[in-house]
Design a protein around this motif. Sequence first.
Motif, mmCIF file in Angstrom:
data_model
loop_
_atom_site.group_PDB
_atom_site.id
_atom_site.type_symbol
_atom_site.label_atom_id
_atom_site.label_comp_id
_atom_site.label_asym_id
_atom_site.label_seq_id
_atom_site.Cartn_x
_atom_site.Cartn_y
_atom_site.Cartn_z
ATOM 1 N N PRO A 1 -30.999 99.023 -1.260
ATOM 2 C CA PRO A 1 -31.709 98.137 -2.192
ATOM 3 C C PRO A 1 -31.927 98.744 -3.568
ATOM 4 C CG PRO A 1 -33.168 98.937 -0.452
ATOM 5 C CD PRO A 1 -31.781 99.300 -0.054
ATOM 6 N N ASP A 2 -32.233 100.031 -3.626
ATOM 7 C CA ASP A 2 -32.473 100.642 -4.940
ATOM 8 C C ASP A 2 -31.200 100.673 -5.773
ATOM 9 O OD1 ASP A 2 -35.101 101.003 -4.241
ATOM 10 O OD2 ASP A 2 -34.878 103.136 -3.740
ATOM 11 N N ALA A 3 -30.075 101.039 -5.156
ATOM 12 C CA ALA A 3 -28.807 101.072 -5.880
ATOM 13 C C ALA A 3 -28.377 99.662 -6.283
ATOM 14 C CB ALA A 3 -27.730 101.733 -5.027
ATOM 15 N N PHE A 4 -28.595 98.701 -5.396
ATOM 16 C CA PHE A 4 -28.261 97.306 -5.701
ATOM 17 C C PHE A 4 -29.077 96.830 -6.895
ATOM 18 C CE2 PHE A 4 -28.804 92.765 -5.424
ATOM 19 C CZ PHE A 4 -27.598 92.275 -4.981
ATOM 20 N N ALA A 5 -30.389 97.043 -6.852
ATOM 21 C CA ALA A 5 -31.251 96.578 -7.934
ATOM 22 C C ALA A 5 -30.909 97.272 -9.249
ATOM 23 C CB ALA A 5 -32.720 96.808 -7.568
ATOM 24 N N ALA A 6 -30.645 98.569 -9.179
ATOM 25 C CA ALA A 6 -30.301 99.307 -10.400
ATOM 26 C C ALA A 6 -29.021 98.774 -11.024
ATOM 27 C CB ALA A 6 -30.168 100.798 -10.092
ATOM 28 N N ALA A 7 -28.027 98.458 -10.194
ATOM 29 C CA ALA A 7 -26.765 97.932 -10.708
ATOM 30 C C ALA A 7 -26.972 96.578 -11.380
ATOM 31 C CB ALA A 7 -25.747 97.810 -9.581
ATOM 32 N N VAL A 8 -27.799 95.727 -10.770
ATOM 33 C CA VAL A 8 -28.059 94.408 -11.354
ATOM 34 C C VAL A 8 -28.832 94.541 -12.657
ATOM 35 C CG1 VAL A 8 -29.241 92.208 -11.003
ATOM 36 C CG2 VAL A 8 -27.926 93.218 -9.129
ATOM 37 N N LEU A 9 -29.848 95.402 -12.680
ATOM 38 C CA LEU A 9 -30.633 95.588 -13.900
ATOM 39 C C LEU A 9 -29.780 96.136 -15.039
ATOM 40 C CD1 LEU A 9 -33.975 97.063 -12.509
ATOM 41 C CD2 LEU A 9 -33.655 94.826 -13.590
ATOM 42 N N ASP A 10 -28.944 97.107 -14.733
ATOM 43 C CA ASP A 10 -28.080 97.682 -15.756
ATOM 44 C C ASP A 10 -27.124 96.633 -16.302
ATOM 45 O OD1 ASP A 10 -26.803 99.985 -17.216
ATOM 46 O OD2 ASP A 10 -25.119 99.397 -15.962
ATOM 47 N N TRP A 11 -26.520 95.850 -15.421
ATOM 48 C CA TRP A 11 -25.609 94.786 -15.854
ATOM 49 C C TRP A 11 -26.331 93.744 -16.685
ATOM 50 C CZ3 TRP A 11 -26.134 89.702 -13.918
ATOM 51 C CH2 TRP A 11 -25.156 88.798 -14.379
ATOM 52 N N ARG A 12 -27.513 93.324 -16.283
ATOM 53 C CA ARG A 12 -28.263 92.312 -17.035
ATOM 54 C C ARG A 12 -28.581 92.815 -18.439
ATOM 55 N NH1 ARG A 12 -32.726 88.634 -14.283
ATOM 56 N NH2 ARG A 12 -31.989 87.399 -16.045
ATOM 57 N N ARG A 13 -28.963 94.087 -18.527
ATOM 58 C CA ARG A 13 -29.283 94.667 -19.838
ATOM 59 C C ARG A 13 -28.045 94.650 -20.737
ATOM 60 N NH1 ARG A 13 -28.030 99.287 -21.681
ATOM 61 N NH2 ARG A 13 -27.509 100.127 -19.611
ATOM 62 N N ARG A 14 -26.920 95.076 -20.185
ATOM 63 C CA ARG A 14 -25.695 95.147 -21.001
ATOM 64 C C ARG A 14 -25.138 93.773 -21.324
ATOM 65 N NH1 ARG A 14 -21.962 96.603 -18.323
ATOM 66 N NH2 ARG A 14 -22.835 97.088 -16.260
ATOM 67 N N ALA A 15 -25.260 92.854 -20.366
ATOM 68 C CA ALA A 15 -24.690 91.506 -20.564
ATOM 69 C C ALA A 15 -25.616 90.594 -21.354
ATOM 70 C CB ALA A 15 -24.375 90.881 -19.200
ATOM 71 N N GLY A 16 -26.872 90.969 -21.456
ATOM 72 C CA GLY A 16 -27.822 90.153 -22.208
ATOM 73 C C GLY A 16 -28.224 88.880 -21.505
ATOM 74 N N VAL A 17 -28.276 88.918 -20.163
ATOM 75 C CA VAL A 17 -28.701 87.737 -19.402
ATOM 76 C C VAL A 17 -29.891 88.086 -18.504
ATOM 77 C CG1 VAL A 17 -26.493 86.567 -19.405
ATOM 78 C CG2 VAL A 17 -26.981 88.228 -17.592
#
Length: 236
Positions: free
Chosen positions: A220-236
């Motif tokens: 869960p921590d790796a999953f959440a971190a990947a989603v947060l990082d992507w959202r930050r970079r993608a701007g969504v």
Amino acid sequence: MEPAPLVLLHAFPFDSRMWDGVRDLLKPITPDQRGADRSPDLVAVADDVLRLLDERGVERAVLGGCSMGGYVAMAVLRRDPSRVAGLVLADTRAGADTDEARANRLAMAARVEAEGLGWVPDTVVSGLLGPAPDEAVVGRVRELILDQDPAEVVWAQRAMAARPDSADVLAEVDVPALVLVGEHDALTPPALARELAGMLRQGEYVELPGVGHLTPLEAPDAFAAAVLDWRRRAGV
């Protein structure tokens, strides 16, 4: 501008509690996908998702799904792509079932209808998790499976068996998209996930090491971190 809400759709045969490990970091909306009182078609739960957005006053959301949840996300895209600001597709696939996979789903549905769920964990858990799963994760997966309504398990299998290929729908989607997969996912392996990412105009691919088909439960921590990082970079 506030980021779009994140809606996460659960895998089969689980419910929204599979997202408990990522709630604190991702703050998602996590509906339960239920359809046993309706004909077996994932469009039914896709329409439920759209109604939920309407009820919450959400015009557009980042829509994520794991395994069956990914199929539901694709059904939402088929219904109304304008409501989707971004996609997170975890351990899922675009294609319809093969004849063999469809027959296996229908056979499982018939057996659950006849015998209940007691036999299901021993049959499916090893194929859902990575090669060295934490015992607490194994226990939680078994617990969640046994806690489901057999009628919903039957409905979900029949609805997934009937789902269409969604490659054409995904090819038309022009929003940021993250495809996540476990390194040891035996059901939707990394090669298939890379192919899925390639169908998307703005698709990114992330592989989580050491885990199988249930990345949000196993890591869960790796999953959440990947989603947060992507959202930050993608701007969504």
